[in-house]
Design a protein around this motif. Structure first.
Motif, PDB file in Angstrom:
ATOM      1  N   UNK A  64       7.032  -0.619  -9.544  1.00  0.00           N
ATOM      2  CA  UNK A  64       5.766   0.124  -9.524  1.00  0.00           C
ATOM      3  C   UNK A  64       5.387   1.075  -8.564  1.00  0.00           C
ATOM      4  N   UNK A  65       6.138   1.065  -7.375  1.00  0.00           N
ATOM      5  CA  UNK A  65       5.848   2.017  -6.493  1.00  0.00           C
ATOM      6  C   UNK A  65       6.819   3.141  -6.779  1.00  0.00           C
ATOM      7  N   UNK A  66       8.244   2.755  -7.230  1.00  0.00           N
ATOM      8  CA  UNK A  66       9.302   3.818  -7.668  1.00  0.00           C
ATOM      9  C   UNK A  66       8.364   4.778  -8.819  1.00  0.00           C
ATOM     10  N   UNK A  67       7.800   3.903  -9.727  1.00  0.00           N
ATOM     11  CA  UNK A  67       7.180   4.659 -11.017  1.00  0.00           C
ATOM     12  C   UNK A  67       6.040   5.655 -10.766  1.00  0.00           C
ATOM     13  N   UNK A  68       5.230   5.098  -9.483  1.00  0.00           N
ATOM     14  CA  UNK A  68       4.036   5.916  -9.173  1.00  0.00           C
ATOM     15  C   UNK A  68       4.599   7.236  -8.586  1.00  0.00           C
ATOM     16  N   UNK A  69       5.483   7.119  -7.656  1.00  0.00           N
ATOM     17  CA  UNK A  69       6.163   8.052  -6.762  1.00  0.00           C
ATOM     18  C   UNK A  69       6.732   9.200  -8.067  1.00  0.00           C
ATOM     19  N   UNK A  70       7.455   8.632  -9.082  1.00  0.00           N
ATOM     20  CA  UNK A  70       7.831   9.628 -10.014  1.00  0.00           C
ATOM     21  C   UNK A  70       6.734  10.477 -10.739  1.00  0.00           C
ATOM     22  N   UNK A  71       5.559   9.844 -10.785  1.00  0.00           N
ATOM     23  CA  UNK A  71       4.460  10.360 -11.310  1.00  0.00           C
ATOM     24  C   UNK A  71       4.098  11.658 -10.570  1.00  0.00           C
ATOM     25  N   UNK A  72       3.957  11.328  -9.164  1.00  0.00           N
ATOM     26  CA  UNK A  72       3.438  12.204  -8.018  1.00  0.00           C
ATOM     27  C   UNK A  72       4.340  13.352  -8.156  1.00  0.00           C
ATOM     28  N   UNK A 115       0.918  -1.440   0.178  1.00  0.00           N
ATOM     29  CA  UNK A 115      -0.150  -0.130   0.017  1.00  0.00           C
ATOM     30  C   UNK A 115       1.022   1.409  -0.080  1.00  0.00           C
ATOM     31  N   UNK A 116       0.462   2.307  -0.835  1.00  0.00           N
ATOM     32  CA  UNK A 116       1.291   3.522  -0.876  1.00  0.00           C
ATOM     33  C   UNK A 116       0.104   4.824  -0.602  1.00  0.00           C
ATOM     34  N   UNK A 117       0.615   5.533   0.168  1.00  0.00           N
ATOM     35  CA  UNK A 117      -0.536   6.752   0.131  1.00  0.00           C
ATOM     36  C   UNK A 117       0.026   7.902  -0.831  1.00  0.00           C
ATOM     37  N   UNK A 118      -1.079   8.040  -1.583  1.00  0.00           N
ATOM     38  CA  UNK A 118      -1.066   9.240  -2.443  1.00  0.00           C
ATOM     39  C   UNK A 118      -2.022  10.072  -1.932  1.00  0.00           C
ATOM     40  N   UNK A 119      -1.846  11.374  -2.097  1.00  0.00           N
ATOM     41  CA  UNK A 119      -2.987  12.234  -1.754  1.00  0.00           C
ATOM     42  C   UNK A 119      -4.239  12.170  -2.716  1.00  0.00           C
ATOM     43  N   UNK A 120      -5.374  12.077  -2.112  1.00  0.00           N
ATOM     44  CA  UNK A 120      -6.655  11.739  -2.920  1.00  0.00           C
ATOM     45  C   UNK A 120      -6.835  12.900  -4.125  1.00  0.00           C
ATOM     46  N   UNK A 121      -6.444  14.163  -3.719  1.00  0.00           N
ATOM     47  CA  UNK A 121      -6.523  15.030  -4.892  1.00  0.00           C
ATOM     48  C   UNK A 121      -5.591  14.813  -6.030  1.00  0.00           C
ATOM     49  N   UNK A 122      -4.554  14.029  -5.881  1.00  0.00           N
ATOM     50  CA  UNK A 122      -3.668  13.709  -7.017  1.00  0.00           C
ATOM     51  C   UNK A 122      -4.182  12.479  -7.933  1.00  0.00           C
TER      52      UNK A 122
END
Length: 194
Positions: free
Chosen positions: A178-186, A124-131
């Motif tokens: 996948x986590x690192x790619x999502x963090x790059x997107x964020x 599980x990764x926490x990404x702000x809902x607004x993003x």
């Protein structure tokens, strides 16, 4: 009933014969062999999870037979339902027993690593809902290449759910990527303003 047993000569002889066999000492040559085996045998144990015993046994016992022939040892693997019982390796040559133990430990380590790499995990990764919408992109254009390239599943919470948790499921190495790619997107998107 016991009086009937004593009256029957055949049964009485059978009982006497069984009692004599129980109390009869081993012949000297057999005692020497047993003592020699006990004195000269080196024994070591290997702890392993019950689910890994099959790796040591192998298909039809082939791995265990191969170990026994190669190292001139005897391998005693506990029964399938046993708990906390170690694998016992016995032999007359201490060096061969140690080599066999090392090989068994290597087989166990290889199987653990194989299972770790091939067993799907969820993180599980926490990404702000607004993003969430920006990370997903229009019709999934940002997230689709990640899921297809890494063969993972990414689950965002429903629109009505205010959770920030995004779940990634797949093989461990792919999930980490996948986590690192999502963090790059964020990080490509500016922080949200309240």
């Amino acid at each position: 009933m016991s009086s009937r047993l004593n009256n029957n000569p055949f049964e009485r002889r059978q009982v006497m014969k069984v009692n004599q066999e129980k109390s009869r000492p081993l012949p000297p040559w057999m005692s020497r062999m047993r003592a020699q085996w006990v004195e000269e045998t080196v024994s070591e144990t290997v702890k392993a999870d019950n689910c890994l015993f099959g790796v040591i046994i192998g298909p039809g016992g082939s791995t265990m037979k191969e170990l026994q022939v190669k190292y001139n040892i005897r391998v005693l693997v506990p029964r399938k339902g046993s708990k906390d019982e170690p694998i016992i390796v016995e032999g007359k040559d201490k060096t061969l027993v140690k080599d066999a133990v090392l090989r068994i430990k290597a087989l166990i380590a290889e199987e653990k690593e194989r299972r770790r790499v091939t067993t799907p995990v969820s993180q599980t990764l926490c990404i702000p809902k607004a993003l969430h919408g920006k990370v997903i992109g229009l019709k999934g254009q940002n997230i689709r290449p990640v899921t297809q390239a890494l063969k993972i599943k990414i689950k965002f919470p429903n629109k009505n759910d205010n959770s920030d948790e995004v779940t990634l499921t797949g093989l461990p190495d792919q999930v980490d990527q996948g986590i690192s790619r999502l963090l790059n997107l964020v990080t490509r998107f500016p922080p949200c303003r309240a």
